[in-house]
Motif scaffolding. Sequence first.
Motif, PDB file in Angstrom:
ATOM      1  N   ASP A   3      -0.952  -6.568   9.199  1.00 25.66           N
ATOM      2  CA  ASP A   3      -1.619  -6.978   7.961  1.00 25.66           C
ATOM      3  C   ASP A   3      -2.841  -6.094   7.724  1.00 25.66           C
ATOM      4  OD1 ASP A   3       0.145  -9.135   7.506  1.00 25.66           O
ATOM      5  OD2 ASP A   3      -0.988 -10.389   8.884  1.00 25.66           O
ATOM      6  N   PHE A   4      -2.892  -5.505   6.533  1.00 21.60           N
ATOM      7  CA  PHE A   4      -4.032  -4.673   6.151  1.00 21.60           C
ATOM      8  C   PHE A   4      -4.777  -5.333   4.997  1.00 21.60           C
ATOM      9  CE2 PHE A   4      -2.615  -1.440   8.887  1.00 21.60           C
ATOM     10  CZ  PHE A   4      -3.512  -0.377   8.887  1.00 21.60           C
ATOM     11  N   LEU A   5      -6.093  -5.221   5.031  1.00 21.69           N
ATOM     12  CA  LEU A   5      -6.934  -5.680   3.933  1.00 21.69           C
ATOM     13  C   LEU A   5      -7.409  -4.458   3.155  1.00 21.69           C
ATOM     14  CD1 LEU A   5      -8.462  -8.010   2.495  1.00 21.69           C
ATOM     15  CD2 LEU A   5     -10.379  -7.541   4.046  1.00 21.69           C
ATOM     16  N   HIS A   6      -7.128  -4.443   1.849  1.00 16.91           N
ATOM     17  CA  HIS A   6      -7.610  -3.370   0.982  1.00 16.91           C
ATOM     18  C   HIS A   6      -8.814  -3.901   0.220  1.00 16.91           C
ATOM     19  CE1 HIS A   6      -6.705  -0.189  -2.369  1.00 16.91           C
ATOM     20  NE2 HIS A   6      -7.794   0.078  -1.688  1.00 16.91           N
ATOM     21  N   VAL A   7      -9.979  -3.456   0.616  1.00 14.85           N
ATOM     22  CA  VAL A   7     -11.218  -3.877  -0.023  1.00 14.85           C
ATOM     23  C   VAL A   7     -11.500  -2.916  -1.180  1.00 14.85           C
ATOM     24  CG1 VAL A   7     -13.684  -4.328   0.280  1.00 14.85           C
ATOM     25  CG2 VAL A   7     -12.084  -4.778   2.167  1.00 14.85           C
ATOM     26  N   VAL A   8     -11.367  -3.416  -2.394  1.00 14.78           N
ATOM     27  CA  VAL A   8     -11.531  -2.593  -3.592  1.00 14.78           C
ATOM     28  C   VAL A   8     -12.926  -2.816  -4.161  1.00 14.78           C
ATOM     29  CG1 VAL A   8     -10.731  -2.207  -5.961  1.00 14.78           C
ATOM     30  CG2 VAL A   8      -9.074  -2.560  -4.112  1.00 14.78           C
ATOM     31  N   ARG A  20      -6.823   4.674  -6.131  1.00 19.29           N
ATOM     32  CA  ARG A  20      -5.534   5.354  -6.095  1.00 19.29           C
ATOM     33  C   ARG A  20      -5.272   5.980  -4.727  1.00 19.29           C
ATOM     34  NH1 ARG A  20      -5.903   8.658 -11.710  1.00 19.29           N
ATOM     35  NH2 ARG A  20      -3.969   9.640 -10.990  1.00 19.29           N
ATOM     36  N   VAL A  21      -6.293   6.537  -4.129  1.00 21.60           N
ATOM     37  CA  VAL A  21      -6.125   7.126  -2.799  1.00 21.60           C
ATOM     38  C   VAL A  21      -5.885   6.036  -1.750  1.00 21.60           C
ATOM     39  CG1 VAL A  21      -7.298   8.416  -0.970  1.00 21.60           C
ATOM     40  CG2 VAL A  21      -7.434   9.194  -3.350  1.00 21.60           C
ATOM     41  N   GLY A  22      -6.626   4.938  -1.832  1.00 25.72           N
ATOM     42  CA  GLY A  22      -6.410   3.836  -0.892  1.00 25.72           C
ATOM     43  C   GLY A  22      -5.010   3.266  -0.998  1.00 25.72           C
ATOM     44  N   ARG A  23      -4.536   3.090  -2.219  1.00 24.17           N
ATOM     45  CA  ARG A  23      -3.177   2.579  -2.425  1.00 24.17           C
ATOM     46  C   ARG A  23      -2.130   3.554  -1.899  1.00 24.17           C
ATOM     47  NH1 ARG A  23      -3.738   0.411  -8.661  1.00 24.17           N
ATOM     48  NH2 ARG A  23      -4.843  -1.554  -8.208  1.00 24.17           N
ATOM     49  N   ARG A  24      -2.372   4.842  -2.122  1.00 26.21           N
ATOM     50  CA  ARG A  24      -1.424   5.858  -1.650  1.00 26.21           C
ATOM     51  C   ARG A  24      -1.289   5.795  -0.133  1.00 26.21           C
ATOM     52  NH1 ARG A  24       0.415  10.431  -4.134  1.00 26.21           N
ATOM     53  NH2 ARG A  24       1.646  11.732  -2.725  1.00 26.21           N
ATOM     54  N   PHE A  25      -2.406   5.668   0.553  1.00 24.42           N
ATOM     55  CA  PHE A  25      -2.346   5.545   2.009  1.00 24.42           C
ATOM     56  C   PHE A  25      -1.517   4.335   2.418  1.00 24.42           C
ATOM     57  CE2 PHE A  25      -4.035   3.245   5.671  1.00 24.42           C
ATOM     58  CZ  PHE A  25      -3.730   4.149   6.689  1.00 24.42           C
ATOM     59  N   ALA A  33       1.872  -5.384   5.612  1.00 24.09           N
ATOM     60  CA  ALA A  33       1.639  -6.290   4.485  1.00 24.09           C
ATOM     61  C   ALA A  33       0.195  -6.077   4.050  1.00 24.09           C
ATOM     62  CB  ALA A  33       1.866  -7.737   4.908  1.00 24.09           C
ATOM     63  N   VAL A  34      -0.022  -6.034   2.748  1.00 25.82           N
ATOM     64  CA  VAL A  34      -1.341  -5.696   2.218  1.00 25.82           C
ATOM     65  C   VAL A  34      -1.892  -6.839   1.378  1.00 25.82           C
ATOM     66  CG1 VAL A  34      -2.672  -4.098   0.799  1.00 25.82           C
ATOM     67  CG2 VAL A  34      -0.745  -3.249   2.172  1.00 25.82           C
ATOM     68  N   GLU A  35      -3.114  -7.226   1.661  1.00 28.73           N
ATOM     69  CA  GLU A  35      -3.855  -8.144   0.795  1.00 28.73           C
ATOM     70  C   GLU A  35      -4.994  -7.362   0.153  1.00 28.73           C
ATOM     71  OE1 GLU A  35      -6.903 -11.907   1.169  1.00 28.73           O
ATOM     72  OE2 GLU A  35      -5.059 -11.994   2.357  1.00 28.73           O
ATOM     73  N   THR A  36      -5.118  -7.462  -1.158  1.00 31.21           N
ATOM     74  CA  THR A  36      -6.179  -6.760  -1.870  1.00 31.21           C
ATOM     75  C   THR A  36      -7.328  -7.718  -2.168  1.00 31.21           C
ATOM     76  OG1 THR A  36      -4.621  -5.212  -2.895  1.00 31.21           O
ATOM     77  CG2 THR A  36      -6.767  -5.470  -3.961  1.00 31.21           C
ATOM     78  N   ASP A  86      -5.291  -6.668  10.743  1.00 33.54           N
ATOM     79  CA  ASP A  86      -5.051  -5.655  11.786  1.00 33.54           C
ATOM     80  C   ASP A  86      -5.639  -4.304  11.428  1.00 33.54           C
ATOM     81  OD1 ASP A  86      -3.305  -7.412  13.405  1.00 33.54           O
ATOM     82  OD2 ASP A  86      -1.916  -7.209  11.723  1.00 33.54           O
ATOM     83  N   GLY A  87      -5.875  -4.070  10.146  1.00 37.83           N
ATOM     84  CA  GLY A  87      -6.425  -2.803   9.695  1.00 37.83           C
ATOM     85  C   GLY A  87      -7.043  -2.960   8.317  1.00 37.83           C
ATOM     86  N   TYR A  88      -7.811  -1.945   7.912  1.00 33.99           N
ATOM     87  CA  TYR A  88      -8.608  -2.066   6.689  1.00 33.99           C
ATOM     88  C   TYR A  88      -8.623  -0.756   5.918  1.00 33.99           C
ATOM     89  CZ  TYR A  88     -10.278  -5.978   9.455  1.00 33.99           C
ATOM     90  OH  TYR A  88     -10.325  -7.105  10.234  1.00 33.99           O
ATOM     91  N   VAL A  89      -8.631  -0.881   4.602  1.00 34.68           N
ATOM     92  CA  VAL A  89      -8.865   0.259   3.717  1.00 34.68           C
ATOM     93  C   VAL A  89      -9.984  -0.144   2.759  1.00 34.68           C
ATOM     94  CG1 VAL A  89      -7.928   1.739   1.909  1.00 34.68           C
ATOM     95  CG2 VAL A  89      -6.490   1.094   3.858  1.00 34.68           C
ATOM     96  N   PHE A  90     -10.995   0.703   2.657  1.00 34.44           N
ATOM     97  CA  PHE A  90     -12.107   0.474   1.733  1.00 34.44           C
ATOM     98  C   PHE A  90     -12.054   1.548   0.655  1.00 34.44           C
ATOM     99  CE2 PHE A  90     -13.361  -1.411   5.707  1.00 34.44           C
ATOM    100  CZ  PHE A  90     -14.101  -2.533   5.374  1.00 34.44           C
ATOM    101  N   SER A  91     -11.935   1.138  -0.594  1.00 32.82           N
ATOM    102  CA  SER A  91     -11.954   2.070  -1.720  1.00 32.82           C
ATOM    103  C   SER A  91     -13.273   1.898  -2.459  1.00 32.82           C
ATOM    104  CB  SER A  91     -10.788   1.793  -2.672  1.00 32.82           C
ATOM    105  OG  SER A  91      -9.552   2.170  -2.094  1.00 32.82           O
TER     106      SER A  91
END
Length: 202
Positions: A3-8, A20-25, A33-36, A86-91
């Motif tokens: 599970d990844f958290l995409h912090v927008v 767009r770059v965060g989503r591409r990754f 699985a991604v939660e935004t 389990d992991g994170y993306v910050f845009s």
Amino acid sequence: MKDFLHVVASPRGDESFSVRVGRRFLQSLPGVAVETLDLFRADLPPFDAPYAAAKYAVLGGATPADDAQRAWKRVIELADHFKSFDGYVFSAGMWNFGIPYRLKHYLDLVVQPGLTFSYSPQKGYQGLVTGKPAVLALARGADYSPGSGAEAMDMQRPYLEAILRFIGFADIRTIVVQPTLGDERALDAALTEADRIAREFR
């Protein structure tokens, strides 16, 4: 499945290069699985007097009471939600050489003693969010890379990398889109970099 958290941290939606770059990754990363978490839509409580009282109570080894206790319950909920991934993306774009105020607000809520870091006179500060990767997708209108002459004005990347290390992150990958003003090549290069980093996760 992880599970990844995409912090927008951009109000610009699909127009945002960092989003767009965060989503591409994330799209290039198999089996996740991604939660935004859209910080410009999220209901974040103000960090006012009861929240500050709760934080200082915990730092002093006490238990928050009354209004502070109720405020601290909300902080615990936010921190527990953050730590559940389990992991994170910050845009995030660069705002006035730093980060958007909504991202700073969110970090001020989840970076808390006993929840995402600990402190003792013997060991000092220790991060509690460990063993998890974070990817920073950062956009800037101009070029702030080393040697550009503007690198001293970059308070976006250093702050985000420092605060994540403070709460325990060791694996931080940063993708920078710069300059975004009038140069689509910067976005193309960042999208390629997002694909490359995603392959390393496989």
